[in-house]
Scaffold this active site. Structure first.
Site, PDB file in Angstrom:
ATOM      1  N   GLU A   1      -5.225   0.807   5.876  1.00 37.90           N
ATOM      2  CA  GLU A   1      -3.681   1.488   5.764  1.00 37.90           C
ATOM      3  C   GLU A   1      -2.821   0.623   4.753  1.00 37.90           C
ATOM      4  O   GLU A   1      -2.849  -0.745   5.186  1.00 37.90           O
ATOM      5  CB  GLU A   1      -3.072   1.194   7.221  1.00 37.90           C
TER       6      GLU A   1
ATOM      7  N   CYS B   1       5.629  -0.335   6.528  1.00 36.05           N
ATOM      8  CA  CYS B   1       4.471   0.555   5.688  1.00 36.05           C
ATOM      9  C   CYS B   1       5.078   1.812   5.747  1.00 36.05           C
ATOM     10  O   CYS B   1       4.578   2.782   4.974  1.00 36.05           O
ATOM     11  CB  CYS B   1       3.189   0.135   6.341  1.00 36.05           C
TER      12      CYS B   1
END
Length: 676
Positions: free
Chosen positions: A258, A297
Site C-alpha cells: 500500500e 495515505c
C-alpha cells in the site's frame, strides 16, 4: 529530559538499542527524545522463533479461539490507550488524530474478532465457496479450502499511524493463524513499541506470535520462503526496491503493498454553491487536508470541480482553512499539529515547489503563518497549502507528485467524462470520492473510474449524518488500490485474512470433503442418532446426524385452506386451467411455503428442549411442483455447527423434501440456536 531507549522484541527477549541506533526527534520541538535500532539483531533467530514456536501455537487454535484472543487484546489495549495518547503527541498528532490512530486501531481489532466468530468456522480449515460437482453421480467432488501459511508475516509500516497501521495488519494475520514480525517506521516507533509491550504483557498471545523490530530489518527479507508474507506500507520507491529483490521474486514471497496515492475528490456536476453537497464537499476536503497534518495515505491530493465552480470552491476552502489553528497538539484549540519530522517537512516543501511549476498557490504561505505554543522554526510545522491548476490536461506533476502533508490542488472539469479522465490520471489510487445527489452520476463514475481505484466513496445529504468520511478505511472493506497505490489489498473482512492463508483445491469423495471441511456434504455418510436430534444439546449432535420423517399427503383442501388463510391466492394454486397454461406447472400446485410448513410439522419435536430458536433458512430452492394427492417426506441432517457463546451454538441443518417417488421437491438450510 531523559532519552527513551526503544527496544526490539526478538525471540522472546527485549533487546535494547545498540549498534546503528538512530536518534528520534520530537515533531514539536525538534529535540531528540528517543533512540532506536540495533544492527546486531539475530534476524534468523526471530524467523525461527516465529516459524517453530509462534506458528504451531497459533495453528493449534481454532479460528474462533483466535478471534476471542483478538477481542481480549483489543479490550486490553483500549483500557490503556491514554498512555499511547500521551506518547503520540510528540509525533505531531492532535487528540483528534489519536482517535483515528489508536481508537481506530482498537476498533479494527474488534471488527476482525467479530468477523472471525461470525463468518469463520470454529475449526482449523476455512471453506471457500460451494462444493463443485465433478462427476455425474456425485461420488467425486471438489472443494476449495484455506489453511494458514506455515511461515511468518513481516509487516513494514509507515510513520503516520503507529498503532492503527500495525493493528490493521496484525488482526487478520493472527486470525489466519500466522505469527507476525512488526517493523514500524523509526520516526514514530516509540508509540508502536508501547502498544506491543501492552499486548505482550497481557499474556493473551502465545509465545512467538508477535515480535518487534525497532529500527532496521537487516537481511531478514533475504531469508524468507514461499510460506512467508511481506505486507508493506510506504513510498512507491521503497516498495519497488523491496518487492523487486531477487530473493523475493525467486521464492514467490507474497508481497502486499500500500503505497503512494494521488487520491481525488470530485464535486458532482449537479452540485451548486449553498447546497448540502457543496458544503459537505468543502468540509471533507478541509478535514482530509489537515487531519494528521495531511500525512494520510487516503488524503485528498486533487480536488476536481466543475469549471464554473472552481472559484467558489477556492473561496470556501480558503475560508475554512484560515480557521485551522496550527501548533503544539497538546494545546487546547489546536486543530493541526506538526509533520512527523523536519526531514518530512523538507520533503513536503520540495514537493510543493514541484507542484508550483504547474499550479498557483492560492492559500497557505510556508514562510508566513502562525504557530500556537511552539517554535515553528524548530518544529516540523507547515501550513495547509492549496494550489490551483488552470490547465490539468497539460499538467503532469499534479497527477503524479504526492506532497505527503497538508497540500492539495484544485482543478476544473468541463463535463463528467472529463472529470473521470482527470481522476484516472493519478494512475491508481486508494480512494476517490464523489459528492453528488444524482445516482446516475455515481453510476457513470463507477463504470468509468472503478478500475483505477481501490475504493469509491459517495456522499450527499442522504448519507452525510452516518458516513465515515473519504479518508477512513474500514476493516469491513478492502483498503488498497491498483497501479501507483501498490496493487494490493488489506482488511476487507475475511478477504484480508486470506492474504495469510493458502487456498487449496480439494478433490475426493463426499466423506473426504466432509472430514476436511468439517461440514457435511450431500452423499457423505449419515449417522442415526440415539434420539430425535431436537432433544439433544449442541455438544451432543454430530456432523452428519440425520432424521428421516414419515410422509404426509397434500390434499386440495390443504392448498385452498392455506391460500385463503394467508391471502396467497396466486392463480397457480387456485385456477387449474391457468396453471396448465404456465410452462412450469402441470395444473394446480401446492404453495412452496405450504410445503415448508408441512416439512416443519414432519421434523419438529414440539416439547421444550435444547432447541432455543429457529433463526432462519438459507439457499431455499423449489425443484418440482407438488399437486394434490402427492406426498412429501423430509430428511434433516446436521450440516455444520458453530458455537456462538458458552450457552448456545448455531446448528445448520441440511433439509430435503422428496416426493412419494423419491424425487427432490425442495432443498434448504435451516438455522437453529441450540443450548450448549
Amino acid at each position: 529530559m531523559s532519552i527513551q531507549q526503544i527496544s526490539s522484541f526478538a525471540a522472546g527477549q527485549w533487546v535494547a538499542p545498540g549498534a546503528g541506533a538512530r536518534n528520534i526527534a520530537s515533531a514539536i520541538t525538534g529535540e531528540v527524545i528517543a533512540q532506536a535500532g540495533n544492527s546486531d539483531l539475530d534476524v534468523q533467530a526471530m524467523l525461527d522463533h516465529a516459524r517453530q514456536v509462534g506458528g504451531p501455537a497459533l495453528r493449534a487454535m481454532t479460528f474462533h479461539q483466535r478471534a476471542k484472543m483478538l477481542k481480549a487484546l483489543a479490550a486490553h489495549l483500549g483500557e490503556r490507550k491514554q498512555e499511547l495518547y500521551d506518547l503520540s503527541f510528540d509525533t505531531g498528532a492532535t487528540q483528534s488524530d489519536h482517535m483515528i490512530d489508536i481508537d481506530g486501531g482498537v476498533g479494527t481489532m474488534f471488527v476482525f474478532a467479530s468477523k472471525g466468530r461470525r463468518e469463520m468456522p470454529d475449526g482449523h480449515v476455512y471453506v471457500d465457496g460451494d462444493v463443485e460437482q465433478l462427476s455425474r453421480s456425485g461420488t467425486f467432488l471438489g472443494l476449495h479450502v484455506c489453511t494458514p501459511l506455515q511461515g511468518v508475516a513481516v509487516h513494514i509500516n509507515a510513520f503516520n499511524f503507529p498503532v492503527w497501521g500495525m493493528l490493521e495488519k496484525l488482526a487478520p494475520t493472527l486470525l489466519a493463524g500466522v505469527p507476525a514480525i512488526v517493523k514500524p517506521a523509526t520516526n514514530s516507533c516509540y508509540v508502536t513499541e508501547r502498544a506491543v509491550r501492552i499486548m505482550l504483557d497481557s499474556g493473551l498471545l502465545p509465545e512467538g506470535a508477535l515480535q518487534l523490530v525497532s529500527g532496521g530489518l537487516g537481511d531478514m527479507l533475504d531469508r524468507l520462503t514461499c510460506q512467508d508474507v511481506v505486507s508493506f506500507t510506504g513510498s512507491a520507491d521503497t516498495a519497488l526496491k523491496l518487492r523487486s529483490a531477487p530473493h523475493i521474486m525467486e521464492n514467490s514471497v507474497r508481497f502486499v503493498a500500500e503505497q503512494d496515492s494521488l487520491n481525488a475528490s470530485i464535486l458532482g456536476p449537479d452540485v451548486e454553491p449553498g447546497s448540502p453537497e457543496f458544503d459537505l464537499f468543502v468540509k471533507e476536503v478541509t478535514r482530509e487536508m489537515t487531519t494528521k497534518a495531511g500525512q494520510k495515505c487516503t488524503a485528498i491530493r486533487r480536488i476536481i470541480a466543475p469549471e464554473a465552480q472552481v472559484q467558489a470552491v477556492i473561496e470556501a476552502l480558503s475560508a475554512r482553512l484560515a480557521k485551522v489553528v496550527i501548533g503544539d497538539p497538546r494545546k487546547e484549540g489546536v486543530r493541526m499539529g506538526a509533520l512527523v519530522s523536519n526531514g518530512q517537512k523538507r520533503d513536503v516543501l520540495e514537493k510543493a515547489a514541484m507542484l508550483a511549476e504547474e499550479a498557483t498557490r492560492v492559500f497557505g504561505d510556508p514562510d508566513d503563518f502562525a504557530v500556537e505554543g511552539a517554535d515553528k522554526d524548530c518544529g516540523a510545522f507547515v501550513p495547509p497549502m492549496l494550489f490551483h491548476c488552470a490547465d490539468p490536461d497539460k499538467a503532469q506533476r499534479v497527477h503524479d507528485t504526492e506532497a505527503f502533508g497538508p497540500v492539495s490542488t484544485i482543478m476544473g472539469y468541463r463535463d463528467l467524462n472529463h472529470a473521470i479522465e482527470l481522476v484516472n490520471r493519478g494512475m491508481g489510487s486508494l480512494v476517490a470520492s464523489v459528492f453528488t445527489h444524482d445516482p446516475a452520476v455515481a453510476r457513470e463514475v463507477v463504470i468509468g473510474a472503478g478500475a483505477y481505484h481501490g475504493r469509491l466513496y459517495f456522499n450527499n445529504r442522504d448519507s452525510m449524518k452516518e458516513s465515515t468520511g473519504h479518508g477512513s478505511p474500514l476493516p469491513h472493506m478492502v483498503h488498497g488500490g491498483p497501479g501507483r497505490a501498490g496493487g494490493g489489498e488489506e482488511m476487507g473482512g475475511v478477504r484480508g485474512v486470506m492474504h495469510y492463508m493458502q487456498r487449496t483445491a480439494i478433490q475426493g469423495s463426499p466423506d473426504i470433503l466432509t472430514a476436511v471441511g468439517e461440514k457435511w456434504v450431500p452423499g457423505a455418510a449419515e449417522i442415526a442418532g440415539p434420539a430425535h436430534p431436537f432433544t439433544r444439546k449442541y455438544g451432543e449432535l454430530a456432523i452428519g446426524e440425520t432424521l428421516y420423517s414419515p410422509s404426509r399427503q397434500v390434499t386440495l383442501d390443504d392448498i385452498e385452506l392455506f391460500a385463503n388463510f394467508t391471502g396467497d391466492t396466486f392463480y397457480a394454486h387456485m385456477d387449474d386451467a391457468a396453471a396448465q397454461r404456465n410452462p412450469f406447472f402441470p395444473g394446480r400446485v401446492a404453495h412452496g411455503y405450504l410445503l415448508l410448513s408441512f416439512a416443519a410439522g414432519l421434523f419438529v419435536e414440539p416439547n421444550e428442549g435444547p432447541v432455543l430458536a429457529n433463526t432462519g433458512l438459507d439457499n431455499l430452492r423449489f425443484m418440482k411442483p407438488v399437486q394434490a394427492g402427492d406426498s412429501i417426506k423430509v430428511r434433516l441432517t446436521v450440516k455444520k455447527k458453530t458455537q456462538r457463546t458458552d450457552e448456545y451454538g448455531e446448528v445448520r441443518w441440511h433439509v430435503t423434501l422428496t416426493s412419494q417417488d423419491d424425487e427432490l421437491v425442495a432443498e434448504y438450510e435451516l438455522l437453529t440456536m441450540n443450548a450448549y
